[in-house]
Scaffold this motif. Sequence first.
Motif, short mmCIF file in Angstrom:
data_model
loop_
_atom_site.label_atom_id
_atom_site.label_comp_id
_atom_site.label_asym_id
_atom_site.label_seq_id
_atom_site.Cartn_x
_atom_site.Cartn_y
_atom_site.Cartn_z
N ALA A 42 0.72 -1.16 -0.13
CA ALA A 42 -0.08 -0.13 0.09
C ALA A 42 0.79 1.24 0.01
CB ALA A 42 -1.01 0.14 1.04
N TYR A 43 1.84 1.11 0.71
CA TYR A 43 2.79 2.28 0.86
C TYR A 43 3.53 2.55 -0.48
CZ TYR A 43 5.77 5.94 2.84
OH TYR A 43 6.25 7.14 3.36
N ALA A 44 4.18 1.71 -1.22
CA ALA A 44 4.84 1.78 -2.42
C ALA A 44 3.59 2.31 -3.56
CB ALA A 44 5.20 0.41 -3.05
N LEU A 45 2.38 1.80 -3.59
CA LEU A 45 1.54 2.17 -4.56
C LEU A 45 1.24 3.53 -4.05
CD1 LEU A 45 -0.98 -0.83 -4.46
CD2 LEU A 45 0.34 0.13 -6.35
N LEU A 226 -3.66 10.64 -0.25
CA LEU A 226 -2.12 10.21 -0.48
C LEU A 226 -1.40 10.70 0.86
CD1 LEU A 226 -1.45 11.03 -4.07
CD2 LEU A 226 -2.08 8.78 -3.13
N PHE A 227 -1.84 11.94 1.45
CA PHE A 227 -1.08 12.52 2.38
C PHE A 227 -1.32 11.71 3.62
CE2 PHE A 227 -1.04 17.14 0.85
CZ PHE A 227 0.12 17.17 0.56
N ASP A 228 -2.77 11.13 3.85
CA ASP A 228 -3.13 10.27 4.77
C ASP A 228 -2.01 9.16 4.81
OD1 ASP A 228 -5.09 12.01 5.12
OD2 ASP A 228 -6.57 10.67 4.60
N THR A 229 -2.03 8.13 4.05
CA THR A 229 -1.26 7.12 3.91
C THR A 229 0.37 7.39 3.93
OG1 THR A 229 -2.94 6.18 2.28
CG2 THR A 229 -0.53 4.96 2.46
N THR A 230 0.76 8.40 3.51
CA THR A 230 2.11 8.84 3.39
C THR A 230 2.64 9.24 4.79
OG1 THR A 230 2.28 9.64 1.26
CG2 THR A 230 3.95 10.41 2.62
N ILE A 232 0.93 8.50 7.52
CA ILE A 232 0.67 7.31 8.51
C ILE A 232 1.93 6.41 8.24
CG2 ILE A 232 -0.41 5.29 9.05
CD1 ILE A 232 -3.05 6.63 7.93
N GLY A 233 2.53 6.29 7.45
CA GLY A 233 3.82 5.46 6.99
C GLY A 233 4.89 6.32 7.74
N VAL A 234 5.05 7.46 7.74
CA VAL A 234 6.04 8.41 8.27
C VAL A 234 5.85 8.37 9.90
CG1 VAL A 234 7.16 10.74 8.58
CG2 VAL A 234 6.47 9.60 6.33
N LEU A 235 4.92 8.72 10.32
CA LEU A 235 4.69 8.85 11.45
C LEU A 235 4.28 7.90 12.60
CD1 LEU A 235 2.50 12.33 11.69
CD2 LEU A 235 5.00 12.08 11.73
N CYS A 236 3.66 6.48 11.81
CA CYS A 236 3.44 5.47 12.67
C CYS A 236 4.30 4.40 12.10
CB CYS A 236 2.09 5.11 12.31
SG CYS A 236 0.84 6.66 12.96
N ASP A 237 3.74 3.14 11.54
CA ASP A 237 4.65 1.98 11.20
C ASP A 237 3.67 1.41 9.69
OD1 ASP A 237 2.26 0.73 12.26
OD2 ASP A 237 3.30 0.15 14.03
N GLN A 380 -4.01 5.93 12.61
CA GLN A 380 -4.96 5.95 11.55
C GLN A 380 -6.12 6.65 11.68
OE1 GLN A 380 -3.85 3.24 13.09
NE2 GLN A 380 -5.72 2.07 13.50
N ASN A 381 -6.70 6.37 12.89
CA ASN A 381 -8.15 7.18 13.29
C ASN A 381 -8.14 8.58 13.00
OD1 ASN A 381 -9.11 4.52 13.77
ND2 ASN A 381 -8.40 4.61 15.83
#
Length: 485
Positions: A42-45, A226-230, A232-237, A380-381
């Motif tokens: 999901a992060y790569a996409l 896109l911002f959401d996922t990006t 979350i990936g940066v600030l979470c896991d 994510q919430n």
Amino acid sequence: MNSLAKNSVYNIFYKLLNIVFPLLTSAYVARILLPDGVGKVAYALNIVQYFLLVAALGLPNYGTREIARVRDDRNKLNSLFSELFIINAISTTICILAYYSLISYLPVAKANKTLYNLIGLCILLNYINVDCFFQGTEEYKYITIRSTVIKVLSLIAVFLFVNDVNDYIFYAGISCVAIAGNNILNIIGLIKKKIKISFKRLNITSHLKPVLILLCTTLSIELYTLFDTTMIGVLCDDAAVGYYTNSMRIVKTVIALIAAVGGVLLPRLSMYYSNGEIDKCKETVNKVLNLMLFFIIPAGVGIGFCASEIIILMYGKAFSPAILTLQIGSLLVYVLGLSNLFGTQILLTFKDEKKLLIATIIGAVSNLVMNYFFIKLFAQNGAVVASIISELLVTLITLFYASKHIKISISKKGLLSSVISTIIMIIFILILKIIIKNLYVLLALEVIIGFSVYFVMALITKNPALYEAINAMKQIIKPDRNNSV
């Protein structure tokens, strides 16, 4: 019922395929790859999607609108298509070079070279992305059949090749192949229609300003997700990305179906507008708006009440943290469908791209700021809450601008009927939750009985939107050849 209703039904099926097949795939893949594996892909996409948005420019919507205007003139159609095709080729080339340059330096991409190199093929395949031609000529039956074939083959491929936690590379590759299949079949369709690409007497520069405005608008709209996922990936896991991605996939399934009701409006409204038939524009928009509300009102509530069963059955107990994410996300159903109608459909028809751009920029900026604070606090919430607030802003702004072109009229009878029907539907769902303990049986009955109760109550209360929907289905089954508006 007219051909617009037929196209709406076909478009609903098309959007359903685009979301439901990945939804079915994700239900299987979630149990194989688990949250970390799902999150990696999901992060790569997500990274690739930034480049795909720029590569496509604003051509999907702009191309649909412009092709709809000249579709009855073969010479103008060929010239216009050639101009759009060349613009797309140039932007795609730039984005391919930029993407592969970026991933050579990006740490997460260097750690997963095979995955990111493979996913990058999605950008390459944008060279032959010509969906706007078939949407502009309102060939939704062809689009639906084509998509069905590709989606079925892709689903079979996932079952065959994704069987282990390390098979996320195959999963990513199959996604790219699915894109390739759609685009290749589109090119074959163009050849059959004798559409030719010409390099003579082209006026490419005339398209640049509106295309770039729509690019900025599209970026602003899409950057929410896109911002959401990006972030979350940066600030979470990766796991948090997986929870968010799968819960939002369910919400988007419903939103896509609702948006599909109005998704065929752009070419038809563009034709009416170019012919000066403003009254027909108003009548059509308000019919579609009331039809969308008929589906939106029960959909959001239904997702919220059934979130626990949906997440556990589709993705397994490993995705339990996504239950609350889905419950919050169900509110997006109420804003995303309407913002698409007011913005993409109405404002683009009346060539008010700048107003749409203003609305989406405000939404994107507010989303980015709120994401930074909310994701840190609620993972994510928090991203979902930020999306709801920013999308509500966009919906209100686009409604304000759209109402300057068309008087928006909501059927009070239809609205009251939908609210009453939804309340009765929820009462039945709550009773089922008390009586039924088996999750599979419970979810099946919630869907079947919930929908049945809603539609029966809509019939009893004589909801006018329901009769519009019934007439549309009748027209699909037995077309009235004398009514082709």
